[in-house]
Design a protein around this motif. Sequence first.
Motif, PDB file in Angstrom:
ATOM      1  N   THR A 113       0.843  -1.194   0.000  1.00  0.00           N
ATOM      2  CA  THR A 113       0.000   0.000   0.000  1.00  0.00           C
ATOM      3  C   THR A 113       0.874   1.237   0.000  1.00  0.00           C
ATOM      4  O   THR A 113       1.818   1.348   0.779  1.00  0.00           O
ATOM      5  N   ALA A 157      -4.183  -3.155 -12.196  1.00  0.00           N
ATOM      6  CA  ALA A 157      -4.606  -4.546 -12.034  1.00  0.00           C
ATOM      7  C   ALA A 157      -5.755  -4.670 -11.043  1.00  0.00           C
ATOM      8  O   ALA A 157      -6.560  -5.584 -11.137  1.00  0.00           O
ATOM      9  N   GLY A 158      -5.843  -3.752 -10.102  1.00  0.00           N
ATOM     10  CA  GLY A 158      -6.913  -3.767  -9.101  1.00  0.00           C
ATOM     11  C   GLY A 158      -7.674  -2.464  -9.128  1.00  0.00           C
ATOM     12  O   GLY A 158      -7.280  -1.512  -9.807  1.00  0.00           O
ATOM     13  N   PRO A 159      -8.771  -2.369  -8.365  1.00  0.00           N
ATOM     14  CA  PRO A 159      -9.593  -1.154  -8.384  1.00  0.00           C
ATOM     15  C   PRO A 159      -8.893   0.075  -7.814  1.00  0.00           C
ATOM     16  O   PRO A 159      -9.259   1.191  -8.136  1.00  0.00           O
ATOM     17  N   ASP A 160      -7.912  -0.101  -6.957  1.00  0.00           N
ATOM     18  CA  ASP A 160      -7.225   1.049  -6.353  1.00  0.00           C
ATOM     19  C   ASP A 160      -5.736   1.053  -6.695  1.00  0.00           C
ATOM     20  O   ASP A 160      -4.893   1.425  -5.881  1.00  0.00           O
ATOM     21  N   THR A 161      -5.425   0.646  -7.915  1.00  0.00           N
ATOM     22  CA  THR A 161      -4.018   0.639  -8.332  1.00  0.00           C
ATOM     23  C   THR A 161      -3.832   1.375  -9.653  1.00  0.00           C
ATOM     24  O   THR A 161      -2.878   1.136 -10.368  1.00  0.00           O
ATOM     25  N   GLU A 162      -4.763   2.267  -9.976  1.00  0.00           N
ATOM     26  CA  GLU A 162      -4.640   2.995 -11.229  1.00  0.00           C
ATOM     27  C   GLU A 162      -3.578   4.078 -11.137  1.00  0.00           C
ATOM     28  O   GLU A 162      -3.087   4.403 -10.059  1.00  0.00           O
ATOM     29  N   ASN A 179      -3.417   0.135  -3.845  1.00  0.00           N
ATOM     30  CA  ASN A 179      -4.311  -0.501  -2.869  1.00  0.00           C
ATOM     31  C   ASN A 179      -5.000   0.469  -1.925  1.00  0.00           C
ATOM     32  O   ASN A 179      -5.251   0.154  -0.768  1.00  0.00           O
TER      33      ASN A 179
END
Length: 195
Positions: A113, A157-162, A179
Motif C-alpha cells: 500500500t 490490475a486492481g480497483p485502487d491501483t490505477e 491498494n
Amino acid sequence: MSQRHRSLTAIAGAALALALLAGCAPEPAPTPTSTPTSEPSASPTESPSESPSESPTATVTIPTDCNELGSETSRQEMVGDMTLQSDGQGFVRPAPDGATLVLGCDWIVGDATGLLVLISTATPDAVAAAVATLPDEGYSCQVADDFGAQFCELPGAGPDTEEFVVARDDVWIYYAPANRNGRAFLSDIASQIFS
C-alpha cells in the motif's frame, strides 16, 4: 429685392436646412457582416486550450513540501498512516520532454500500500505534446470541469491501483495510489495547484 435674388436666397436657405438636417440624421447601424467575422475568431481564442493557459497560469501554486499537499483532511485520510519514504527522485514515469521534478512524494505502509506523487514543470508545449501521447499508453483523457486541466487515467490490475496524470499549462502531476482509493486527495491537490 429682385425675383432672381429672392430665388437664390430661397435655394441657399433650403440647401443650408438640408445640410443641417443631414448633420442631425442618425448614423446607419453597423451591418451584421462584421459580427460573424469577429465572433468565430474570438471563440477559438477562448477555447479550453487557451483559457487554462491564460488566466490560471498566474495562479498556479506548487507546494514545496509533501506535508502541504491537498487539504489536511484528505491528506490524513490518504497517507496519514503511511511513512514518507523518498522525494521521488529516480522514479521513471510518464513526463514531458525537459520536465523538471519540483516535488516528489513516495509514501508506503505495509508491503503493498502506498502513493507516489511526482509534480514536474515543463514548457506548455511539451506538456501538451506529452498529454497527446498518453492514449497510446492506455490512458483515457478528458478535461476536468472543476480545475480545467487534462485528467488522464490508466487502469491498474486492481480497483485502487490505477495511475493518473493531471496536466495544465506548464505543470504535470503524476499520481499513483496502490491498494487505496486516492481520488479525493488527487482532486484536492489539483484544486490547490490550479486554483
